[in-house]
Design a protein around this motif. Structure first.
Motif, PDB file in Angstrom:
ATOM      1  N   LEU A  22      -0.500   4.796  -4.826  1.00 46.32           N
ATOM      2  CA  LEU A  22      -1.234   3.794  -4.045  1.00 46.32           C
ATOM      3  C   LEU A  22      -0.281   2.853  -3.322  1.00 46.32           C
ATOM      4  N   LEU A  23       0.723   2.343  -4.043  1.00 50.15           N
ATOM      5  CA  LEU A  23       1.672   1.426  -3.415  1.00 50.15           C
ATOM      6  C   LEU A  23       2.460   2.115  -2.313  1.00 50.15           C
ATOM      7  N   ALA A  24       2.889   3.354  -2.547  1.00 48.41           N
ATOM      8  CA  ALA A  24       3.671   4.079  -1.543  1.00 48.41           C
ATOM      9  C   ALA A  24       2.849   4.312  -0.276  1.00 48.41           C
ATOM     10  N   VAL A  25       1.603   4.726  -0.456  1.00 47.90           N
ATOM     11  CA  VAL A  25       0.750   5.018   0.701  1.00 47.90           C
ATOM     12  C   VAL A  25       0.436   3.753   1.482  1.00 47.90           C
ATOM     13  N   LEU A  26       0.052   2.687   0.778  1.00 43.57           N
ATOM     14  CA  LEU A  26      -0.303   1.449   1.472  1.00 43.57           C
ATOM     15  C   LEU A  26       0.914   0.815   2.136  1.00 43.57           C
ATOM     16  N   SER A  27       2.090   0.973   1.545  1.00 47.43           N
ATOM     17  CA  SER A  27       3.311   0.435   2.150  1.00 47.43           C
ATOM     18  C   SER A  27       3.684   1.203   3.418  1.00 47.43           C
ATOM     19  N   TYR A  28       3.325   2.500   3.448  1.00 48.14           N
ATOM     20  CA  TYR A  28       3.640   3.333   4.614  1.00 48.14           C
ATOM     21  C   TYR A  28       2.666   3.084   5.769  1.00 48.14           C
ATOM     22  N   HIS A  29       1.523   2.508   5.470  1.00 51.08           N
ATOM     23  CA  HIS A  29       0.529   2.222   6.509  1.00 51.08           C
ATOM     24  C   HIS A  29       1.139   1.278   7.540  1.00 51.08           C
ATOM     25  N   PRO A  30       0.967   1.563   8.831  1.00 57.39           N
ATOM     26  CA  PRO A  30       1.465   0.639   9.854  1.00 57.39           C
ATOM     27  C   PRO A  30       0.890  -0.759   9.656  1.00 57.39           C
ATOM     28  N   TYR A  31       1.739  -1.759   9.751  1.00 54.60           N
ATOM     29  CA  TYR A  31       1.266  -3.124   9.536  1.00 54.60           C
ATOM     30  C   TYR A  31       0.362  -3.553  10.685  1.00 54.60           C
ATOM     31  N   GLY A  90      -2.392   9.606  11.095  1.00 59.64           N
ATOM     32  CA  GLY A  90      -3.198  10.630  10.453  1.00 59.64           C
ATOM     33  C   GLY A  90      -2.760  10.903   9.023  1.00 59.64           C
ATOM     34  N   ALA A  91      -1.440  11.019   8.802  1.00 56.32           N
ATOM     35  CA  ALA A  91      -0.928  11.339   7.470  1.00 56.32           C
ATOM     36  C   ALA A  91      -1.246  10.239   6.459  1.00 56.32           C
ATOM     37  N   VAL A  92      -1.075   8.984   6.870  1.00 57.27           N
ATOM     38  CA  VAL A  92      -1.275   7.890   5.918  1.00 57.27           C
ATOM     39  C   VAL A  92      -2.749   7.742   5.542  1.00 57.27           C
ATOM     40  N   HIS A  93      -3.641   8.080   6.451  1.00 62.54           N
ATOM     41  CA  HIS A  93      -5.062   7.954   6.116  1.00 62.54           C
ATOM     42  C   HIS A  93      -5.554   9.131   5.278  1.00 62.54           C
ATOM     43  N   LEU A  94      -4.989  10.297   5.469  1.00 64.15           N
ATOM     44  CA  LEU A  94      -5.277  11.389   4.538  1.00 64.15           C
ATOM     45  C   LEU A  94      -4.790  11.024   3.133  1.00 64.15           C
ATOM     46  N   ARG A 117      -9.085  -6.376  -2.505  1.00 66.24           N
ATOM     47  CA  ARG A 117     -10.003  -5.492  -1.780  1.00 66.24           C
ATOM     48  C   ARG A 117     -10.991  -6.259  -0.908  1.00 66.24           C
ATOM     49  N   VAL A 118     -11.221  -7.527  -1.211  1.00 65.57           N
ATOM     50  CA  VAL A 118     -12.225  -8.283  -0.468  1.00 65.57           C
ATOM     51  C   VAL A 118     -11.600  -9.281   0.505  1.00 65.57           C
ATOM     52  N   VAL A 119     -10.284  -9.435   0.484  1.00 68.54           N
ATOM     53  CA  VAL A 119      -9.596 -10.320   1.432  1.00 68.54           C
ATOM     54  C   VAL A 119      -9.202  -9.492   2.651  1.00 68.54           C
ATOM     55  N   PRO A 120      -9.751  -9.765   3.830  1.00 67.70           N
ATOM     56  CA  PRO A 120      -9.523  -8.910   5.001  1.00 67.70           C
ATOM     57  C   PRO A 120      -8.215  -9.215   5.743  1.00 67.70           C
ATOM     58  N   LEU A 121      -7.112  -9.221   5.018  1.00 67.52           N
ATOM     59  CA  LEU A 121      -5.802  -9.427   5.614  1.00 67.52           C
ATOM     60  C   LEU A 121      -4.916  -8.237   5.273  1.00 67.52           C
ATOM     61  N   ALA A 122      -4.177  -7.728   6.239  1.00 66.57           N
ATOM     62  CA  ALA A 122      -3.381  -6.526   6.028  1.00 66.57           C
ATOM     63  C   ALA A 122      -2.352  -6.710   4.922  1.00 66.57           C
ATOM     64  N   ALA A 123      -1.668  -7.845   4.892  1.00 64.18           N
ATOM     65  CA  ALA A 123      -0.641  -8.064   3.873  1.00 64.18           C
ATOM     66  C   ALA A 123      -1.230  -8.010   2.473  1.00 64.18           C
ATOM     67  N   VAL A 124      -2.439  -8.516   2.316  1.00 65.15           N
ATOM     68  CA  VAL A 124      -3.096  -8.508   1.005  1.00 65.15           C
ATOM     69  C   VAL A 124      -3.604  -7.110   0.679  1.00 65.15           C
ATOM     70  N   GLN A 125      -4.287  -6.480   1.627  1.00 62.52           N
ATOM     71  CA  GLN A 125      -4.847  -5.152   1.399  1.00 62.52           C
ATOM     72  C   GLN A 125      -3.760  -4.115   1.100  1.00 62.52           C
ATOM     73  N   PHE A 126      -2.638  -4.194   1.804  1.00 62.40           N
ATOM     74  CA  PHE A 126      -1.628  -3.153   1.696  1.00 62.40           C
ATOM     75  C   PHE A 126      -0.614  -3.420   0.587  1.00 62.40           C
ATOM     76  N   TYR A 127      -0.093  -4.632   0.518  1.00 61.03           N
ATOM     77  CA  TYR A 127       1.039  -4.893  -0.378  1.00 61.03           C
ATOM     78  C   TYR A 127       0.614  -5.543  -1.695  1.00 61.03           C
ATOM     79  N   VAL A 128      -0.215  -6.559  -1.629  1.00 59.29           N
ATOM     80  CA  VAL A 128      -0.643  -7.227  -2.865  1.00 59.29           C
ATOM     81  C   VAL A 128      -1.429  -6.262  -3.741  1.00 59.29           C
ATOM     82  N   GLN A 129      -2.303  -5.486  -3.142  1.00 58.80           N
ATOM     83  CA  GLN A 129      -3.109  -4.536  -3.911  1.00 58.80           C
ATOM     84  C   GLN A 129      -2.214  -3.522  -4.632  1.00 58.80           C
TER      85      GLN A 129
END
Length: 222
Positions: free
Chosen positions: A20-29, A52-56, A177-189
């Motif tokens: 989960l951390l690897a995938v979310l960290s790879y997501h474009p900011y 495409g790869a990161v969303h799969l 999951r409920v905070v709509p900020l990319a930094a929180v969704q991707f890295y904090v999670q």
């Protein structure tokens, strides 16, 4: 068979937060609040293959995370906690399922790039679907995390200090999951998932080791 099953459970609980951390960290900011049609369009157009790869991979990570909580539920049940984790598990599975639908929606801007269409417009069309789904996934998952936090606290499997750490991490994971900020969704999670699940994996490994009987020495020939 019991030892093998326990090892598999432990492995899933270790691997899930790492993936989960690897995938979310790879997501474009993506800057600003989510969803952000302009930032999405820029990210997709700059690297469609990565998008495409990161969303799969995000869909796969969400499924593995559900498996991890199935394993944690089994561990808590074996320790005698059969109330809160049992009630929480359906919410976690449903939250992970809904969350896995979000990456599926994000293939629309990728399709627009490939077809030479308006990427930002394609993303904006998704907003009436994306936002309610994201909110539903976040609230459902948060309810499950609350139940698991109570289950971990009442199980007595971990020391008081580690128990508090895991409970807080589960709460942070839920809020992310409920905070709509990319930094929180991707890295904090992702980081909260590591902090929450790795101590539980350690507890599962200790119980597995204790369950393996000591090997008796072979009798010597007389």
């Amino acid at each position: 068979m019991s030892t093998t099953r326990s090892s598999l459970r432990t492995g899933v609980v270790v691997i899930a937060p790492v993936i989960l951390l690897a995938v979310l960290s790879y997501h474009p900011y993506l800057e600003g609040r989510l969803p952000n049609a302009g930032a999405v369009a820029e990210a997709v157009e700059s690297d469609p293959a990565r998008w495409g790869a990161v969303h799969l991979a995000t869909g796969v990570a969400s499924g593995v995370l559900a498996l991890a909580f199935l394993a944690v539920r089994a561990h808590l049940r074996e320790a005698g906690e059969d109330r809160w984790s049992a009630a929480a598990l359906p919410f976690v599975v449903m939250g992970c399922t809904l969350y896995a639908m979000l990456p599926g929606l994000e293939f629309a801007p990728l399709a627009a790039v490939e077809a030479g269409g308006d990427v930002e417009a394609a993303q904006e069309v998704l907003h009436p679907w994306f936002v309610p789904l994201m909110v539903a996934a976040g609230i459902t998952f948060a309810a499950g995390m609350f139940g698991f936090a109570l289950g971990v606290r009442r199980s007595g499997l971990l020391s008081p200090g580690v128990t508090s750490l895991v409970v807080v991490a589960l709460g942070v994971m839920a809020l992310s999951r409920v905070v709509p900020l990319a930094a929180v969704q991707f890295y904090v999670q992702g980081l909260a998932g590591l902090v929450a699940l790795l101590p539980l994996a350690g507890s599962m490994w200790k119980r597995r080791t204790a369950a393996v009987p000591a090997r008796q020495p072979a009798p010597q020939a007389t």
